[in-house]
Design an enzyme around this catalytic site. Structure first.
Site, mmCIF file in Angstrom:
data_model
loop_
_atom_site.group_PDB
_atom_site.id
_atom_site.type_symbol
_atom_site.label_atom_id
_atom_site.label_comp_id
_atom_site.label_asym_id
_atom_site.label_seq_id
_atom_site.Cartn_x
_atom_site.Cartn_y
_atom_site.Cartn_z
ATOM 1 N N GLU A 49 0.689 -1.401 -0.016
ATOM 2 C CA GLU A 49 -0.112 -0.074 -0.155
ATOM 3 C C GLU A 49 0.873 1.248 -0.075
ATOM 4 O O GLU A 49 0.683 2.405 -0.679
ATOM 5 C CB GLU A 49 -0.806 -0.020 1.102
ATOM 6 N N ASP A 53 0.856 3.740 -2.896
ATOM 7 C CA ASP A 53 0.205 5.274 -2.776
ATOM 8 C C ASP A 53 1.440 5.976 -3.627
ATOM 9 O O ASP A 53 0.969 7.175 -4.275
ATOM 10 C CB ASP A 53 0.432 5.557 -1.523
ATOM 11 N N ASP A 122 -7.050 1.347 0.557
ATOM 12 C CA ASP A 122 -5.817 0.895 1.101
ATOM 13 C C ASP A 122 -5.401 -0.356 0.056
ATOM 14 O O ASP A 122 -4.434 -0.525 -0.685
ATOM 15 C CB ASP A 122 -5.779 0.472 2.628
ATOM 16 N N GLU A 125 -4.565 0.622 -3.459
ATOM 17 C CA GLU A 125 -3.203 1.021 -3.458
ATOM 18 C C GLU A 125 -2.202 -0.062 -3.593
ATOM 19 O O GLU A 125 -1.165 -0.157 -4.107
ATOM 20 C CB GLU A 125 -2.966 2.077 -2.343
#
Length: 240
Positions: A49, A53, A122, A125
């Site tokens: 994650e 991101d 989450d 990502e």
């Protein structure tokens, strides 16, 4: 689910998302910490994650920079925030049906975790991070463009939506309602907090929002309030 996704589950997910990912990396990308803790401390998707991101931010920022040469740094930042936020990511994840594949612990399962915005965002990502790790930046970038280019196009024409807090304050001033007041609560561990904001105008609650930062939650709450007040004022004008 066992410690790994079955071959059938891997194929089904890959067809849903439209990209091939190594089964072990895909399994990790879909493993929420609640499932990992209940199953002997398996690897979670949190590192993926974190990676995803950054990849998502890079691709979206690069796209905005190249397609909007006339915008200032501040305007580009507002555009990016309109595209890369928890609500937007969760909506994309819902469209893909990611929720049914997430590996959750019993507690999260029982409390509706498969449709929880923070978990969906989450996981999306983490999926982007997994594609980057397994297939490289080009394929990760291709996935981001496929999923987020429509959002980028919509954000470019948002107007008031680029800064809902400012737009709300302008609206309440024009309607002589006073200054919006925000209350923010936070939950979750320090490294993965979720913020929930409510906004009151003239003593009445008009909107709420959730995000990964106080700013994001307040923007979401301001959007809800702006739309509610705008609808109420338009209705009042029609009835007068």
């Amino acid at each position: 689910m066992g410690t790994q996704l079955s071959p059938a589950e891997v194929r089904e997910f890959q067809e849903t998302v439209g990209v091939e990912i190594a089964p072990d990396i895909l399994t990790r990308a879909l493993t929420h910490r609640s499932y990992a803790y209940e199953n002997g401390g398996l690897p979670t998707n949190e590192r993926l994650e974190f990676l995803g991101d950054s990849v998502l931010g890079l691709v979206v920022t690069d796209t905005l920079y190249r397609t909007h040469p006339d915008l200032s740094e501040g305007q580009l930042a507002k555009l990016r925030a309109a595209v890369v936020n928890m609500r937007a990511l969760a909506d994309v994840a819902r469209e893909l049906g990611i929720g049914r594949y997430v590996r959750l612990g019993r507690g999260e399962e029982a409390t509706g975790g498969r449709d929880k915005s923070s978990i969906l965002a989450d996981t999306l990502e983490a999926l982007i991070g997994a594609v980057y790790l397994d297939r490289g930046l080009d394929e990760a970038s291709e996935l981001v463009h496929r999923l987020f280019d429509p959002l980028i196009a919509r954000a470019s024409g948002l107007g008031a939506g680029l800064d809902w807090k400012t737009s709300l304050q302008e609206l309440t001033a024009a309607e002589l309602l006073g200054v919006p007041e925000y209350v923010v609560e936070e939950s979750g561990p320090d490294h993965q907090k979720t913020f929930r904001a409510t906004v009151r105008v003239a003593g009445q609650t008009y909107g709420s929002g959730e995000g990964r930062s106080k700013k994001e939650a307040e923007q979401q709450a301001a959007e809800s309030a702006w739309k509610a007040i705008r609808a109420a004022t338009e209705k009042a004008k029609q009835e007068s």
